[in-house]
Design a protein around this motif. Structure first.
Motif, PDB file in Angstrom:
ATOM      1  N   CYS A 151      28.891  21.857  -2.270  1.00  0.00           N
ATOM      2  CA  CYS A 151      27.914  21.979  -3.342  1.00  0.00           C
ATOM      3  C   CYS A 151      27.075  23.246  -3.211  1.00  0.00           C
ATOM      4  N   ALA A 152      27.422  24.090  -2.263  1.00  0.00           N
ATOM      5  CA  ALA A 152      26.644  25.310  -2.049  1.00  0.00           C
ATOM      6  C   ALA A 152      26.637  26.133  -3.326  1.00  0.00           C
ATOM      7  N   PRO A 153      25.517  26.729  -3.639  1.00  0.00           N
ATOM      8  CA  PRO A 153      25.423  27.481  -4.889  1.00  0.00           C
ATOM      9  C   PRO A 153      26.301  28.736  -4.883  1.00  0.00           C
ATOM     10  N   ILE A 154      26.642  29.145  -6.073  1.00  0.00           N
ATOM     11  CA  ILE A 154      27.401  30.378  -6.277  1.00  0.00           C
ATOM     12  C   ILE A 154      26.453  31.359  -6.951  1.00  0.00           C
ATOM     13  N   TYR A 155      26.230  32.489  -6.313  1.00  0.00           N
ATOM     14  CA  TYR A 155      25.373  33.526  -6.873  1.00  0.00           C
ATOM     15  C   TYR A 155      26.256  34.629  -7.430  1.00  0.00           C
ATOM     16  N   VAL A 156      25.912  35.118  -8.618  1.00  0.00           N
ATOM     17  CA  VAL A 156      26.700  36.182  -9.232  1.00  0.00           C
ATOM     18  C   VAL A 156      25.762  37.275  -9.726  1.00  0.00           C
ATOM     19  N   SER A 157      26.103  38.508  -9.402  1.00  0.00           N
ATOM     20  CA  SER A 157      25.371  39.650  -9.956  1.00  0.00           C
ATOM     21  C   SER A 157      26.352  40.460 -10.799  1.00  0.00           C
ATOM     22  N   TYR A 158      25.827  41.037 -11.856  1.00  0.00           N
ATOM     23  CA  TYR A 158      26.657  41.758 -12.823  1.00  0.00           C
ATOM     24  C   TYR A 158      26.168  43.189 -12.962  1.00  0.00           C
ATOM     25  N   ASP A 159      27.097  44.060 -13.318  1.00  0.00           N
ATOM     26  CA  ASP A 159      26.750  45.420 -13.705  1.00  0.00           C
ATOM     27  C   ASP A 159      27.793  45.853 -14.718  1.00  0.00           C
ATOM     28  N   TYR A 160      27.373  46.665 -15.689  1.00  0.00           N
ATOM     29  CA  TYR A 160      28.307  47.111 -16.711  1.00  0.00           C
ATOM     30  C   TYR A 160      27.796  48.379 -17.372  1.00  0.00           C
ATOM     31  N   ASP A 161      28.732  49.061 -18.031  1.00  0.00           N
ATOM     32  CA  ASP A 161      28.417  50.269 -18.780  1.00  0.00           C
ATOM     33  C   ASP A 161      27.927  49.830 -20.152  1.00  0.00           C
ATOM     34  N   LYS A 162      26.672  50.078 -20.446  1.00  0.00           N
ATOM     35  CA  LYS A 162      26.089  49.583 -21.696  1.00  0.00           C
ATOM     36  C   LYS A 162      26.582  50.334 -22.925  1.00  0.00           C
ATOM     37  N   THR A 163      27.329  51.428 -22.742  1.00  0.00           N
ATOM     38  CA  THR A 163      27.853  52.164 -23.891  1.00  0.00           C
ATOM     39  C   THR A 163      29.230  51.657 -24.331  1.00  0.00           C
ATOM     40  N   VAL A 164      29.816  50.723 -23.590  1.00  0.00           N
ATOM     41  CA  VAL A 164      31.164  50.241 -23.864  1.00  0.00           C
ATOM     42  C   VAL A 164      31.150  49.173 -24.958  1.00  0.00           C
ATOM     43  N   ASP A 165      32.125  49.260 -25.856  1.00  0.00           N
ATOM     44  CA  ASP A 165      32.348  48.235 -26.879  1.00  0.00           C
ATOM     45  C   ASP A 165      33.364  47.244 -26.310  1.00  0.00           C
ATOM     46  N   PHE A 166      32.889  46.123 -25.816  1.00  0.00           N
ATOM     47  CA  PHE A 166      33.737  45.159 -25.132  1.00  0.00           C
ATOM     48  C   PHE A 166      34.742  44.490 -26.065  1.00  0.00           C
ATOM     49  N   SER A 167      34.495  44.518 -27.366  1.00  0.00           N
ATOM     50  CA  SER A 167      35.410  43.882 -28.315  1.00  0.00           C
ATOM     51  C   SER A 167      36.743  44.633 -28.419  1.00  0.00           C
ATOM     52  N   LYS A 168      36.823  45.860 -27.929  1.00  0.00           N
ATOM     53  CA  LYS A 168      38.057  46.643 -27.981  1.00  0.00           C
ATOM     54  C   LYS A 168      39.059  46.243 -26.904  1.00  0.00           C
ATOM     55  N   TYR A 169      38.620  45.497 -25.929  1.00  0.00           N
ATOM     56  CA  TYR A 169      39.487  45.119 -24.820  1.00  0.00           C
ATOM     57  C   TYR A 169      40.095  43.741 -25.074  1.00  0.00           C
ATOM     58  N   LYS A 170      41.434  43.732 -25.214  1.00  0.00           N
ATOM     59  CA  LYS A 170      42.143  42.474 -25.507  1.00  0.00           C
ATOM     60  C   LYS A 170      43.249  42.146 -24.507  1.00  0.00           C
ATOM     61  N   THR A 171      43.818  43.189 -23.870  1.00  0.00           N
ATOM     62  CA  THR A 171      44.916  42.960 -22.926  1.00  0.00           C
ATOM     63  C   THR A 171      44.528  43.477 -21.544  1.00  0.00           C
ATOM     64  N   TYR A 172      45.058  42.838 -20.523  1.00  0.00           N
ATOM     65  CA  TYR A 172      44.730  43.199 -19.145  1.00  0.00           C
ATOM     66  C   TYR A 172      45.958  43.094 -18.256  1.00  0.00           C
ATOM     67  N   GLY A 214      36.787  54.610 -16.774  1.00  0.00           N
ATOM     68  CA  GLY A 214      36.982  53.966 -15.479  1.00  0.00           C
ATOM     69  C   GLY A 214      36.302  52.606 -15.438  1.00  0.00           C
ATOM     70  N   LEU A 215      35.574  52.335 -14.375  1.00  0.00           N
ATOM     71  CA  LEU A 215      34.907  51.047 -14.209  1.00  0.00           C
ATOM     72  C   LEU A 215      33.902  50.819 -15.338  1.00  0.00           C
ATOM     73  N   PHE A 216      34.045  49.675 -16.045  1.00  0.00           N
ATOM     74  CA  PHE A 216      33.101  49.393 -17.124  1.00  0.00           C
ATOM     75  C   PHE A 216      32.413  48.042 -16.986  1.00  0.00           C
ATOM     76  N   TRP A 217      32.905  47.178 -16.098  1.00  0.00           N
ATOM     77  CA  TRP A 217      32.248  45.883 -15.871  1.00  0.00           C
ATOM     78  C   TRP A 217      32.565  45.427 -14.457  1.00  0.00           C
ATOM     79  N   GLN A 218      31.557  44.822 -13.807  1.00  0.00           N
ATOM     80  CA  GLN A 218      31.748  44.327 -12.442  1.00  0.00           C
ATOM     81  C   GLN A 218      30.923  43.066 -12.252  1.00  0.00           C
ATOM     82  N   ALA A 219      31.538  42.097 -11.606  1.00  0.00           N
ATOM     83  CA  ALA A 219      30.831  40.887 -11.201  1.00  0.00           C
ATOM     84  C   ALA A 219      31.068  40.701  -9.706  1.00  0.00           C
ATOM     85  N   VAL A 220      29.998  40.412  -8.980  1.00  0.00           N
ATOM     86  CA  VAL A 220      30.097  40.171  -7.546  1.00  0.00           C
ATOM     87  C   VAL A 220      29.528  38.782  -7.286  1.00  0.00           C
TER      88      VAL A 220
END
Length: 169
Positions: A11-32, A129-135
């Protein structure tokens, strides 16, 4: 005692921190696709569990795996011991006639806890390059059953993607 430790660890908590490029239009990304030479730092079985959880979540969010993807996913992880915070001090001292001395020893209480940090990076080769990161950081039990490991990795993926895509302010 072991049962209590298992319940607390699961039951230990999961901590997540985020960082991203605020100029990116995330709706353009559909395939990975995943990096071909990805070194996750996880065991082969845990890597497979994590990728299965990621694929299920990505597909549930409308993404598809593609041969010519909009972005690549890179995953890195590391396991580390948490610093022991609780100690008991034992001291001995003496003095008299302007002479003094002392010795103090801190003895750790309880077991050391293991944590695992997993970093998930979204990288666009076509643009910046890198546009979104979750740790994520969470408790880790190296002796957990395969079922518990899978549950934990699914919970991590669910928590990581709660804030994807980032909300525009």
């Amino acid at each position: 005692m072991i049962l209590l430790l298992a319940v607390v660890t699961s039951c230990a908590p999961i901590y997540v921190s985020y960082d991203y490029d605020k100029t990116v239009d995330f709706s353009k990304y559909k395939t990975y696709k995943y990096f071909g030479d990805m070194e996750t730092g996880l065991s082969e079985l845990d890597t497979r569990r994590l990728l299965n959880a990621l694929d299920a979540k990505m597909q549930a969010n409308g993404f598809t795996i593609g041969d010519n993807p909009d972005f690549l996913i890179d995953i890195k992880s590391e396991v580390f011991q948490n610093v022991q915070q609780q100690t008991v001090g034992v001291g001995v001292g003496g003095g008299g006639r302007n002479v003094g001395g002392g010795i103090s020893i801190g003895l750790p209480i309880g077991q050391t806890n293991m944590s695992r940090q997993i970093s998930i990076d979204f990288v666009s080769e076509k643009s910046k390059g890198l546009f979104w990161q979750a740790v994520s950081e969470s408790g880790f039990n190296p002796n957990a059953t395969p079922e518990k490991r899978e549950e934990r990795l699914i919970a991590i993926v669910e928590k990581v993607f709660r804030k994807y895509p980032p909300k525009r302010k």
